[in-house]
Design an enzyme around this catalytic site. Structure first.
Site, PDB file in Angstrom:
ATOM      1  N   HIS A 196       1.219  -1.304  -0.171  1.00 30.38           N
ATOM      2  CA  HIS A 196      -0.055   0.015  -0.218  1.00 30.38           C
ATOM      3  C   HIS A 196       0.833   0.746  -0.124  1.00 30.38           C
ATOM      4  CE1 HIS A 196       0.629  -1.087   4.339  1.00 30.38           C
ATOM      5  NE2 HIS A 196       0.238   0.299   4.209  1.00 30.38           N
ATOM      6  N   HIS A 244       0.832   5.137   1.230  1.00 31.67           N
ATOM      7  CA  HIS A 244       0.019   6.067   1.808  1.00 31.67           C
ATOM      8  C   HIS A 244       0.264   7.942   1.126  1.00 31.67           C
ATOM      9  CE1 HIS A 244      -0.304   3.663   6.284  1.00 31.67           C
ATOM     10  NE2 HIS A 244       1.372   3.156   5.327  1.00 31.67           N
TER      11      HIS A 244
END
Ligand code: AMP
Ligand code: ZN
Length: 132
Positions: A97, A99
């Site tokens: 992922h 951010h």
């Protein structure tokens, strides 16, 4: 299927505040935001670290990041965007992922590092440029 919280979000087994989605990726708001609009961009394929990211996917994610930044500028009046992507140490969720953290004046975002173990940057350069 992987026992993975982000895979569950992709399969809508747990809810998320999704702000963008296509065949390859999803962007949703972080449940513990650092600033307003703090979001996570994830691939739909379960991969863990950057080592597994194919170049084509990375290029697509770059386009999505630019689009999200534009939207945030228009709708949230952000003054900057900090992009963080943890691999291994510091990575709480083991599904790749990125951010996307909007920045605002005086948002107080600060990274505090323990600098006791720092060695000379010249030594680091030697290590990282030496040929095997
Ligand atoms: P990291 O420490 O880089 O692995 O970041 C994981 C991030 O995922 C943290 O910022 C969490 O707040 C966020 N997070 C964990 N579970 C959820 C969830 N169910 N929905 C949205 N964000 C989440
Ligand atoms: Zn996953």
């Amino acid at each position: 299927m992987e026992d993975c919280i982000f895979c569950k979000i992709i399969h809508q087994e747990i809810p998320s505040e999704t702000i963008y989605e296509d065949e390859q990726v999803k962007v949703f708001l972080d449940i513990h935001p650092s600033t307003n609009g703090d979001a996570l961009l994830i691939p739909k394929k379960h991969i863990v670290t950057i080592d597994e990211v194919e170049e084509e996917l990375m290029l697509h994610m770059l386009k999505v990041i630019k689009e999200m930044k534009k939207r945030m500028e228009e709708q949230l009046d952000i003054k900057g965007l900090t992009i963080i992507q943890n691999n291994g140490c510091g990575q709480e969720v083991k599904h790749f992922h990125i951010h996307l953290t909007p920045r605002y004046p005086d948002d107080g975002m600060d990274h505090v590092y323990n600098k006791e173990n720092l060695i000379l940057i010249q030594e680091i350069k030697e290590k990282l440029t030496s040929k095997k």
